[in-house]
Design a protein around this motif. Structure first.
Motif: not given
Length: 270
Positions: A63-65, A162-167
């Motif tokens: 996954y890119d930035p 890319v650090l954001t959780p998908s939950n």
């Protein structure tokens, strides 16, 4: 928050008695700028930053930035002990590499007969396999499980997308940005299960340096009720961490949860 200290006598490579771990091993995790390229190896292994068995190519995702999945990750070569590719880094920011499926798997176990012979059914959830279980089966238990590996590469200034959780499912979120791992400072992690804090996650961290120093022992930590844990790493180098989560679940699809995340990272010297 639980805190553990990772010192000179802190780590040891995994022994051959443990199940194979999945390790994503980039040659470097930080680039000063883009464009560029990073060689990446992925292997199923008992060691730390050592390959034992190559993995399949179908479950590699980058996954890119901006959080978009890259379609072109270069030519992927599956050899005998490692699967490799040269990842093109076109834009500055933080990239995420994941090996494994985001979809959970299921396994149902039961015992049967006078000798209580243990049987297993792999595949569907407990509703889907209900008709496959004998009427006289005992100790029926279904487990929802997942297993994947991850790592991060940052070019230029770090980004957080890319650090954001998908939950969804079991996730390990680096609270301390992977580009900011510096020796002598704490690394903080947060464990989530479907977006909620996951307490009791068992963490093991091993140093590549343990391959050359037999006195180094593993460091362990456990997430608190907020799903967080922090580790102080005294020495720069490359590290491999394992996050294991096992819990009673009592959901419509399973009775227990069992997840594992393998996270390889680099600590820079400062």
């Amino acid at each position: 928050m639980f805190k553990a200290t990772l010192c000179t006598l802190g780590l040891l490579a995994a022994t051959s008695t443990m199940a194979h771990e999945i390790m994503i091993m980039p040659m470097k995790s930080i680039l000063t700028k883009a464009p560029g390229a990073v060689a990446v190896d992925i292997s199923s292994t008992h060691g730390v930053f050592r390959g034992d068995r190559a993995v399949g190519v179908d479950n590699i995702n980058v996954y890119d930035p901006e959080g978009k999945r890259l379609r072109d990750i270069g030519t992927v070569v599956k050899a005998k002990v490692r699967t490799s590719f040269d990842l093109p880094i076109e834009a500055e920011g933080t990239y995420k590499i994941v090996y494994g499926s985001s979809e959970p798997g299921y396994m149902t176990t039961y015992t049967i007969g006078e000798r209580n012979t243990k049987k297993r059914i792999r595949g569907g959830d407990k509703t889907a396999v209900k008709d496959k279980i004998p009427a006289d089966a005992k100790n029926v238990e279904s487990t929802k499980m997942g297993r994947y590996a991850m790592t991060f590469i940052t070019a230029g200034a770090p980004t957080d997308t890319v650090l954001t959780p998908s939950n969804q499912g079991f996730e390990i979120i680096p609270v301390t940005h992977p580009a900011d791992y510096v020796n002598g400072e704490e690394l903080e992690f947060k464990a989530l299960i479907d977006g909620q804090p996951a307490a009791g996650v068992e963490i093991t961290v091993k140093a590549e340096a343990a391959l050359y120093n037999g006195e180094l022992q593993p460091i362990t930590a456990t997430t608190d009720n907020e799903g967080t844990a922090s580790i102080l790493i005294e020495n720069a180098g490359r590290y491999a961490s394992t996050f294991r989560y096992n819990s009673d679940y009592q959901g419509a699809d399973a009775d227990k949860l069992s997840y594992t995340v393998f996270y390889a990272f680099e600590v820079i010297y400062e």
